[in-house]
Design an enzyme around this catalytic site. Sequence first.
Site, short mmCIF file in Angstrom:
data_model
loop_
_atom_site.label_atom_id
_atom_site.label_comp_id
_atom_site.label_asym_id
_atom_site.label_seq_id
_atom_site.Cartn_x
_atom_site.Cartn_y
_atom_site.Cartn_z
N GLU A 1 -4.70 -9.14 -0.75
CA GLU A 1 -5.12 -8.92 0.64
C GLU A 1 -6.59 -8.55 0.71
O GLU A 1 -7.08 -7.73 -0.07
CB GLU A 1 -4.29 -7.81 1.29
CG GLU A 1 -4.61 -7.60 2.77
CD GLU A 1 -3.79 -6.49 3.40
OE1 GLU A 1 -2.57 -6.43 3.13
OE2 GLU A 1 -4.37 -5.67 4.13
N GLU B 1 0.80 -1.22 0.00
CA GLU B 1 0.00 0.00 0.00
C GLU B 1 0.84 1.28 0.00
O GLU B 1 0.92 2.00 1.00
CB GLU B 1 -0.97 -0.02 1.19
CG GLU B 1 -1.96 -1.16 1.10
CD GLU B 1 -3.00 -1.20 2.21
OE1 GLU B 1 -3.98 -1.93 2.06
OE2 GLU B 1 -2.81 -0.50 3.22
#
Length: 543
Positions: A382, A278
Amino acid sequence: MSKKPNLLFITLTILFSEFYSGNCDLPCRPRDVGIPGRSIVCVCDAEYCDTITRESPEPGTFVAYSSSNGGQRFEKSYGVVQSEDQATKNEDFDEDITSSLRNKFAKAREVVLRVITSSTKQLIEGFGGSVTDAAGINWRKLSKGAQKQLIDTYFGPEGLEYNMIRVPIGGADFSTHPYTYNELPWNDGGLTNYSLSPEDFSYKIPMIKMAEEAATKRIKITATTWSPPVWMKTNEKITGFGQIKREFYQTYADYQLRFIEEYDKQNVKIWAITTTNEPINGIIPAVNFNSLGWFPTQLGQWVANNLGPTIRNSRFNETLILAVDDQRYILPIWLRGMERGDPKSIEYIDGIAIHYYGNFVPASVLTRIQNRYPNKILLSTEACEGPMPWDQNKVEAGSWARASRYIRSILEDLNNFVVGWIDWNLCLDENGGPNWADNFVDSPILVHGDSDEFIKNPMFYAMGHFSKFIPPGSVVVEVSRLTVTTVPNIAVITPQGNLVVVLHNTRSSQVNVRVKTSVNKYIDVSMEPESVKTIEINDELLF
């Protein structure tokens, strides 16, 4: 001239085989969580855990597996592939059954789907979950017998048959404290003090190795860094607005390679790495856990000049490099930015990694990305429920709504060229942790260490409806609808040549579905309210 199969004979054969096969699947041991609107959970311990075996359908038949808000968990049913002329001309077919079936479909809203097996899309890599420190800590709370049950129920031949794992490089928020490798000496560009952590040896590596022992196929492991040592970062903090200092671009690439090398020394092979978890979190610092930011052009320059050459010139040069590893809404921006930063970056990457959260952008963006980068794989790396600030409950035991969101997301992804789907923590405690940043979330399995048991949420079965029946090497095929109404779906051809169809009924009423496998062949199934059904079809008719 070929003789048409006797459908009554086929049906009796199925029933006979089922009666004498000694079907040894252990049923769910249900527990009512006592909260209105919730489904059941299934309870496992060292002595007992429900199991599921895949039954290979005989030619001209299908096997269906159903899970529902009403409490079904991989409930099996059986049927035959029919042809339009058989339904009207085969004198051995029970006309009363035919009439009843037609009436049932006439009275209810009918969904008719047509599978076009000649229109193929992507190959499936697999499905799995993540081995974090938190998962390992909770797993270790259980007795040896219960530990094995937990691993077997995910990876074993009577479990979900996961074949993918994601593992953090160093610590993540799902650790008891923030940490990295080679934290000292400061500014150690040569990484002279690089070594694995106690968490690797106590939790992650043992859990991975037991999974590999239980697995029915090779496990593909993807590794990801949340944050490198803070001395590499512009803000010199584990979180917040911070990027890699330019003088440590090569050091950070070496940091990734060293992890692959250290895990290889432990006989754990890394299949892929992602560029960083991220990257938006270190640009827009809205999170309070381990992060590293990458502006898109900088990421492209680092991949092109450092990470790409470092991996490709090493003995681990077949390790895949997956870019971005973030939410679908930022992917086009970061990928275009990487191209602007250095076009060679796209040549070095093997695929794009995708996260589950905040997906208000339609999944069709993934198809556009695939069209722009046709030689790159798309992998969802994820997913979890309960992560948002507005989530009133971080953990919701027995939540079918959360399972339903998983199913919807997986179907959307697979229908838009995603090759695999990796869940987040394999297991957590009843509070959704441990997590040093208090970023608690839900998990398909929750561990109750004090009673040496774990419970399987509906999310577990949602994952299994894909991982158990869509093996690696399956190819996604097109499905079109022939009615106004439809149900979300996916269809694949397995390496064994069977057709697998997953159907999702989000309605609170029963839905009848006809799946046409060719111009004149079809199957009929009824879907329970709020349910998911996986159907494996062998439509090679008996002669």
